[in-house]
Design an enzyme around this catalytic site. Structure first.
Site, short mmCIF file in Angstrom:
data_model
loop_
_atom_site.label_atom_id
_atom_site.label_comp_id
_atom_site.label_asym_id
_atom_site.label_seq_id
_atom_site.Cartn_x
_atom_site.Cartn_y
_atom_site.Cartn_z
N GLU A 185 44.88 46.94 36.79
CA GLU A 185 43.68 46.85 35.95
C GLU A 185 42.56 47.43 36.80
O GLU A 185 42.01 46.77 37.68
CB GLU A 185 43.37 45.39 35.58
CG GLU A 185 44.43 44.72 34.72
CD GLU A 185 44.52 45.30 33.32
OE1 GLU A 185 43.54 45.90 32.85
OE2 GLU A 185 45.59 45.17 32.69
N CYS A 216 33.75 45.79 34.52
CA CYS A 216 34.67 46.94 34.49
C CYS A 216 34.54 47.69 33.18
O CYS A 216 34.60 48.91 33.15
CB CYS A 216 36.11 46.48 34.72
SG CYS A 216 36.65 45.22 33.56
P1 NAD Z 1 38.41 46.24 45.28
O1 NAD Z 1 39.34 47.31 44.86
O2 NAD Z 1 37.53 46.51 46.42
O3 NAD Z 1 39.21 44.92 45.65
C1 NAD Z 1 40.03 44.26 44.72
C2 NAD Z 1 40.97 43.32 45.45
O4 NAD Z 1 41.87 44.10 46.23
C3 NAD Z 1 40.29 42.35 46.41
O5 NAD Z 1 40.90 41.10 46.28
C4 NAD Z 1 40.61 42.96 47.77
O6 NAD Z 1 40.65 42.02 48.81
C5 NAD Z 1 41.98 43.54 47.53
N1 NAD Z 1 42.37 44.60 48.46
C6 NAD Z 1 41.57 45.44 49.14
N2 NAD Z 1 42.31 46.29 49.87
C7 NAD Z 1 43.60 45.99 49.64
C8 NAD Z 1 44.84 46.51 50.10
N3 NAD Z 1 44.88 47.52 50.97
N4 NAD Z 1 45.99 45.97 49.64
C9 NAD Z 1 45.96 44.94 48.76
N5 NAD Z 1 44.81 44.39 48.29
C10 NAD Z 1 43.65 44.91 48.72
O7 NAD Z 1 37.60 45.86 43.97
P2 NAD Z 1 36.40 44.82 43.83
O8 NAD Z 1 35.19 45.42 44.45
O9 NAD Z 1 36.84 43.47 44.25
O10 NAD Z 1 36.24 44.77 42.24
C11 NAD Z 1 35.50 45.69 41.52
C12 NAD Z 1 36.42 46.69 40.85
O11 NAD Z 1 37.33 46.01 40.00
C13 NAD Z 1 35.65 47.64 39.93
O12 NAD Z 1 36.19 48.93 40.04
C14 NAD Z 1 35.93 47.05 38.56
O13 NAD Z 1 35.76 47.98 37.51
C15 NAD Z 1 37.34 46.59 38.71
N6 NAD Z 1 37.68 45.59 37.69
C16 NAD Z 1 38.60 45.91 36.73
C17 NAD Z 1 38.90 44.99 35.74
C18 NAD Z 1 39.92 45.29 34.66
O14 NAD Z 1 40.38 44.36 34.03
N7 NAD Z 1 40.29 46.53 34.43
C19 NAD Z 1 38.27 43.74 35.74
C20 NAD Z 1 37.35 43.45 36.71
C21 NAD Z 1 37.06 44.38 37.69
#
Ligand code: NAD
Length: 515
Positions: free
Chosen positions: A259, A293
Site C-alpha cells: 500500500e 496517502c
Molecule cells: P516509510 O516508507 O518511510 O515507512 C513505512 C514503514 O516502513 C515504517 O514502519 C518504517 O519503519 C518501515 N521501513 C523503513 N525502511 C524499511 C526497510 N528497509 N525494510 C522494512 N521496513 C522499513 O513511510 P512513512 O513515512 O512511514 O509513511 C508515509 C507514506 O506512506 C506515504 O508515502 C503515504 O502515502 C504512504 N501511505 C500509504 C497508505 C495506503 O494505504 N496506500 C496509507 C498510509 C500511508
C-alpha cells in the site's frame, strides 16, 4: 549546524540535527516517540533486533495454529470483543494518536471509528467470504465435487506508516486476523505507542495466545521482519521503501502486499456543485496537514468553472490554519524530515511559472506548514509529479473533463481520485477512465468508509488490496479440492486410457469447443 547521518527508510541521508526530531531516537537502543507539537517524550520501547523479531514470529506461529483452527464463529466473537474494547477506549487511543502525530483529537477519533467499522465488517464477513463453497465441476469433472476454500497463510507481518497509525495498519491487521492468521506488527518508529496500544487492547480482549504482537524499531527491524520467515508481508508506506521491502522479501519469495503513496487528483466538471467541491477539496488537501496517502494533491477544473472554484477555494483556504493548539484546523508536520520536501515542491512550482494564490515558500514553518494554493503549475513540476505530503494543493485549468482525466492518469501513482459532477451516472462512467484503485464521486475519500469496498492502488501506489472481500482474500491462500464421488465413465488420467475415450475427446474438441 551539526550534520548527522541516520538510516531512515531505505536510504541513509545527511540531515540537519533539527530535522531529526523523531528518527534520532533510534540511535539510543530505545525507541523514543515524541509529540511533534512540543518535542516532549511520549513513550519509549526497546528496539527489536533480528533475534527478537524471530522470537515473536516463532510465538506467532504457535498462536496461528490455535487461531487458524478455531471455528470461524469463535474467531468472529474474539474479533468483536476486540472491536468493543477499542470502541470503549477510543478516546484514550485518540489521545495517544494525537500525542504521537500532532493531529487534532477529533481527527484521531474519526480514524479510530473508521478502523472499528472495518474490524466489525471483517469479523462478520470472514466466514461467508472465505468459507468452503462448491463450484461447478464442468464437463470433464462430472464425477467430482469441486470446492474452494480460503485458508490462512499462518503468520502475517505488517509494517505500518505514521500518518493514520490506527486506520491504515488495521486495514491489514484486522483483515489478516479475520482470515485466521496471527500477526506480527511493526508500527512506524514515529507512532510506537499507538501500535503498542492496539496490541495491548487485543491481548486484553483475547488473552492467552499471542495472536497479535507488536515489535518496535525502524527500517532495520522492518527488514528483519521481512526476513523472519513470515508467510506474507503487508507493507504500507512510501513507494521508495516499498521497493526495498519487496527486494528483501524476494530473497525468500515471501509474498507482499504494497500500500504505497499517492498523488491523487480531484476533478471538477462543468456541472459540478462548486461549493461542495471547494469544501471537499479543501478538506482533502489540508486535512491531517496534507499527510494522507489518498489526499487531494492536484485539482483539475474545467475552464468554465475554474475562476469560480479558485476564488472560493482561496477564500476557504484563507480561513484555515495549521497549528499546535486545539483551535487549529490541522496540526504540525508529524515528520520534520518532510518539511524541506514540501518547501522544495513549492519552490519548483514557482520557479517554473506557477503562482501561489494563498501562502508560498514562507508558509513552511519550523514545525507547521500553513495552507498553500498553487495555480498554473506545469505538469512536469515536482509539485505535480511527486507526493508532497503537506498542506499544499495545485489547481490547474483544463478544457474538458476528459483532458483532466488524461492529466490525472499521467502519474506514476494510481491510488484514488475524485470527480465532482451533478450527473452521478456520468460520474461513474468517467470513473472507469481513471487509472486508480478507487474513485469518489461527489465526495472525498468516501470509499474508505465503506468496509465492503476494496482499497489499494497501482503503479507506485502498490498492489494487492485491503478492506472488503478482496482484503480478506489477500490474507488467505485459496485451496481447491476436487473430490471424486464415483468412477468416471471416461478416465483420461491413466496409462490404460481407452481409444473410445480419446475419440470422445476429439469429438468434444471439434463440436463443443471448436465452434
Ligand atoms: P516509510 O516508507 O518511510 O515507512 C513505512 C514503514 O516502513 C515504517 O514502519 C518504517 O519503519 C518501515 N521501513 C523503513 N525502511 C524499511 C526497510 N528497509 N525494510 C522494512 N521496513 C522499513 O513511510 P512513512 O513515512 O512511514 O509513511 C508515509 C507514506 O506512506 C506515504 O508515502 C503515504 O502515502 C504512504 N501511505 C500509504 C497508505 C495506503 O494505504 N496506500 C496509507 C498510509 C500511508
Amino acid at each position: 549546524m551539526r550534520e548527522q547521518s541516520l538510516t531512515y527508510g531505505s536510504d541513509t541521508r545527511e540531515l540537519p540535527e533539527d530535522r531529526m526530531t523523531a528518527p534520532s531516537n533510534l540511535q539510543t537502543g530505545d525507541l523514543i516517540s515524541t509529540d511533534p507539537r512540543t518535542g516532549a517524550e511520549v513513550a519509549r520501547f526497546p528496539v527489536a533486533d533480528a533475534a527478537t523479531v524471530i522470537e515473536a514470529v516463532d510465538a506467532a506461529r504457535e498462536a496461528a495454529a490455535w487461531w487458524g483452527d478455531l471455528a470461524p464463529k469463535a474467531r468472529r466473537s474474539w474479533l468483536l470483543r476486540f472491536r468493543a474494547e477499542l470502541s470503549r477506549r477510543a478516546e484514550e487511543l485518540a489521545a495517544v494518536i494525537s500525542a504521537e502525530t500532532g493531529k487534532p483529537t477529533d481527527d484521531a477519533l474519526l480514524e479510530v471509528m473508521l478502523a472499528v467499522v472495518h474490524i466489525d465488517w471483517a469479523a462478520k464477513n470472514a466466514e461467508k467470504v472465505l468459507g468452503r463453497r462448491k463450484v461447478p465441476s464442468g464437463l470433464l469433472g462430472a464425477n467430482l465435487a469441486a470446492t474452494v476454500e480460503y485458508r490462512p497463510f499462518g503468520v502475517v507481518g505488517c509494517i505500518g506508516p505514521w500518518n493514520y497509525p490506527v486506520f491504515t495498519p488495521m486495514g491489514s491487521v484486522s483483515y489478516a486476523l479475520a482470515a485466521g492468521n496471527a500477526v506480527v506488527f511493526k508500527p512506524s518508529e514515529l507512532t510506537p505507542a499507538v501500535g503498542q496500544f492496539l496490541a495491548d487492547t487485543w491481548n486484553a480482549a483475547c488473552p492467552g495466545q499471542p495472536v497479535l504482537q507488536v515489535i518496535h524499531g525502524g527500517g532495520e527491524t522492518g527488514a528483519a521482519l521481512c526476513r523472519s520467515g513470515v508467510d506474507k508481508l503487508a507493507f504500507t508506506g512510501s513507494a521508495r521503501t516499498a521497493r526495498t521491502v519487496m527486494a528483501t522479501c524476494a530473497e525468500s519469495l515471501t509474498p507482499v502486499t504494497i500500500e504505497g503513496g499517492g498523488k491523487d487528483a480531484f476533478l471538477i466538471d462543468s456541472d459540478a456543485d462548486v461549493d461542495a467541491a471547494v469544501d471537499a477539496a479543501a478538506f482533502g488537501a489540508f486535512g491531517n496537514a496534507g499527510q494522507t496517502c489518498a489526499g487531494v494533491e492536484r485539482v483539475y477544473v474545467v475552464s468554465d468553472r475554474y475562476d469560480e472554484f479558485v476564488d472560493k477555494l482561496v477564500a476557504r483556504t484563507r480561513a484555515l490554519r495549521g497549528g499546535d493548539d486545539d483551535g487549529a484546523d490541522y496540526g504540525p508536520a508529524t515528520m520534520a524530515r518532510q518539511l524541506p520536501i514540501i518547501a522544495g515542491h513549492i519552490d519548483d512550482a514557482l520557479a517554473h511559472g506557477g503562482r501561489a494564490l494563498v501562502g508560498g515558500r514562507e508558509s513552511v514553518g519550523e514545525t507547521t506548514v500553513q495552507p498553500v494554493v498553487l495555480v498554473d503549475v506545469p505538469e512536469d513540476s515536482t509539485a505535480v509529479t511527486d507526493e508532497t505530503f503537506g498542506p499544499t494543493v495545485v489547481v490547474n485549468r483544463v478544457a474538458t473533463i476528459e483532458e483532466g482525466i488524461e492529466r490525472a492518469n499521467n502519474s506514476t501513482y494510481g491510488l484514488s481520485a475524485a470527480i465532482m459532477t451533478r450527473n452521478v451516472s456520468r460520474g461513474r462512467e468517467l470513473a472507469r477512465l481513471l487509472r486508480t484503485g478507487s474513485v469518489a464521486v461527489n465526495s472525498f475519500l468516501s470509499f474508505a468508509s465503506v468496509p465492503a469496498l476494496p482499497f489499494g492502488g497501482l503503479g507506485d501506489s502498490g498492489f494487492g488490496r485491503i478492506h472488503g472481500a478482496d482484503g480478506l482474500r489477500e490474507f488467505s491462500r485459496p485451496q481447491a479440492v476436487a473430490a471424486q464421488k464415483f468412477t468416471a465413465p471416461m478416465n483420461l488420467l491413466t496409462f490404460d486410457r481407452k481409444a473410445r475415450d480419446m475419440k470422445a475427446v476429439r469429438l468434444m474438441l471439434r463440436h463443443v469447443y471448436g465452434r
